[in-house]
Design an enzyme around this catalytic site. Sequence first.
Site, short mmCIF file in Angstrom:
data_model
loop_
_atom_site.label_atom_id
_atom_site.label_comp_id
_atom_site.label_asym_id
_atom_site.label_seq_id
_atom_site.Cartn_x
_atom_site.Cartn_y
_atom_site.Cartn_z
N ASP A 1 42.02 -20.89 82.91
CA ASP A 1 41.15 -21.16 84.04
C ASP A 1 42.04 -21.33 85.30
OD1 ASP A 1 42.54 -23.15 83.36
OD2 ASP A 1 41.17 -24.75 83.74
N ASP B 1 46.72 -19.21 83.16
CA ASP B 1 46.30 -19.40 82.00
C ASP B 1 44.72 -19.08 82.19
OD1 ASP B 1 45.75 -21.64 83.61
OD2 ASP B 1 45.55 -23.00 82.10
N ASP C 1 44.53 -23.04 86.31
CA ASP C 1 45.40 -24.07 86.88
C ASP C 1 46.83 -24.34 86.42
OD1 ASP C 1 45.02 -24.81 84.27
OD2 ASP C 1 43.82 -26.77 84.80
N SER D 1 40.69 -23.77 79.08
CA SER D 1 42.02 -23.57 79.74
C SER D 1 42.53 -22.52 78.78
CB SER D 1 42.56 -24.91 79.82
OG SER D 1 43.64 -24.84 80.32
#
Length: 544
Positions: free
Chosen positions: A337, A335, A339, A188
Amino acid sequence: MTIGEKIAVLRAAKGISQEQLAEALSVSRQSVSKWEMDQSIPQMEKILQISDLLHVSLDSLMRDEIHILGETEGQEKPEVIHRKYFGTDGFRGEAGVSLTSDQAYKVGRFLGWYYASPLSGCTRSGYRPRVVVGKDTRRSSYMLEYAIVAGLTASGADAYMLHVTTTPSVSYVTRQDEFDCGIMITASHNPFHDNGIKVINRFGEKLEDSTTSLIEAYLDGDLSALGIENGDLPLAVGEAIGSITDYASGRNRYIGYLISLAAYSYKNLKVGLDCANGASWSIAKAVFDALGAQTYVIGNTPNGTNINRNCGSTHIEALCELVRDKHLDVGFAFDGDADRCIAVDEHGEVVDGDKIMYILGKRLKERGMLNKNVIVVTIMSNSGLTDSLKKIGIKTRQTDVGDRFVYEEMQRGNFGLGGEQSGHIILKKYATTGDALLTAIMLTEEMCAEKASLEHLAKDVYLYPQKTKSVRVTNKAAVLADKKVKEEYRLINEEITGHGRALLRQSGTEPVIRIMMECESYELCDMYIDRLAKVIEEGGFLHA
């Protein structure tokens, strides 16, 4: 006796119901029930509260859940080692150190075996599980991807590879294409040297605690929990060995899905995108270009080591500068990834997750689409958000930090919107996880529908001065259990009651203690943060 069993025994002995304990801890009764059935473990913050409420020492509660090492040469304080691999957001650690390719292989081996076994509810002999796999742009993501896929196919599962893609796209594809589970390799917002494994169930949600516990048992070599007394999981042979399929088409369908959600053309909008040199770098521009926007993109040159480095939602300054310099209408930062989404208005001012929830909550309420007129937030959300929402007839439900807890509360109450200040926004009608691109589209839709700027849409939200400091420590649990830290934390909360609040919590993904202050001024926030940080430093907890 596990910590859950101890909570159940002590609670019953004192005549406290699950409902009463849940109310005292500001959690749901289902959470207490899960603890007592060993389906999940309380966060350290809640364990400290339980210790005080049930009048039992922290050591007595924790002894079976953590292992205390004795003092060794050069070690002044005992080190607390957590046995669990999976935190609130998957298995995360430094790649090659605390998260290795061998462990990734074993995760694949387990999942490939599990979804064809009776433990998962499978009753079909010779069933071949189907698992979809995505990754972000970290150098180690390729190593972990190949290890996981090797494990899956060795156990007889078929692996479908999305390659570099976002976490919400893996969730979408898993759900829509009826895979047994999905795997996303990402850490992340963490630096490139960290990585992680997120496992997603067939509904596109984070994996159940019961299955996670079985993965951990296998990682620790405990096959008895799997009903296997000797040897290892069986290896597939011959035609039973799994296959590997390039599944880029799944990612493309996700892009098409996002585009289909927009009702307006963005041809008159200049939009800035910061892709954090991460998973959205090849997706975000394609979506906004297709919707007609004039796109200006930064953070779209990943090299394996620059993910989240001075860019993305955790380093919003770069996007603010881009929006001001290019005179853009709006900007969105994601960010690693994708999400999380943090927005920037036309003046380069940040519109964080709290303000985003206000804008989207108001939009849904006005359209009669906000079930029960409730938004689910976390304890990190600014008190000003709650007050601002109350003025327009919207209530809030509060959970612990973590989009997982937000989603669980949304499921329990059938609520349609929830999220975090950090930019995890869940719109349950469209997705089962935070989706940065979906959030960006919905904000842009509201700008188009109201013919208004983002600044105008957010103008009625007043957020109190709030600051957060992350302190890297050697032992998160020991910091929260320290008497001097707890006393200083209590004193500060007493001093600012009625004029703000203090929050001390451990990160679920990093060796970090987060100190959050809400006060009447930023200067007071700094003063109280420094006071608490000094006590942590004097306790010898700082990471070298």
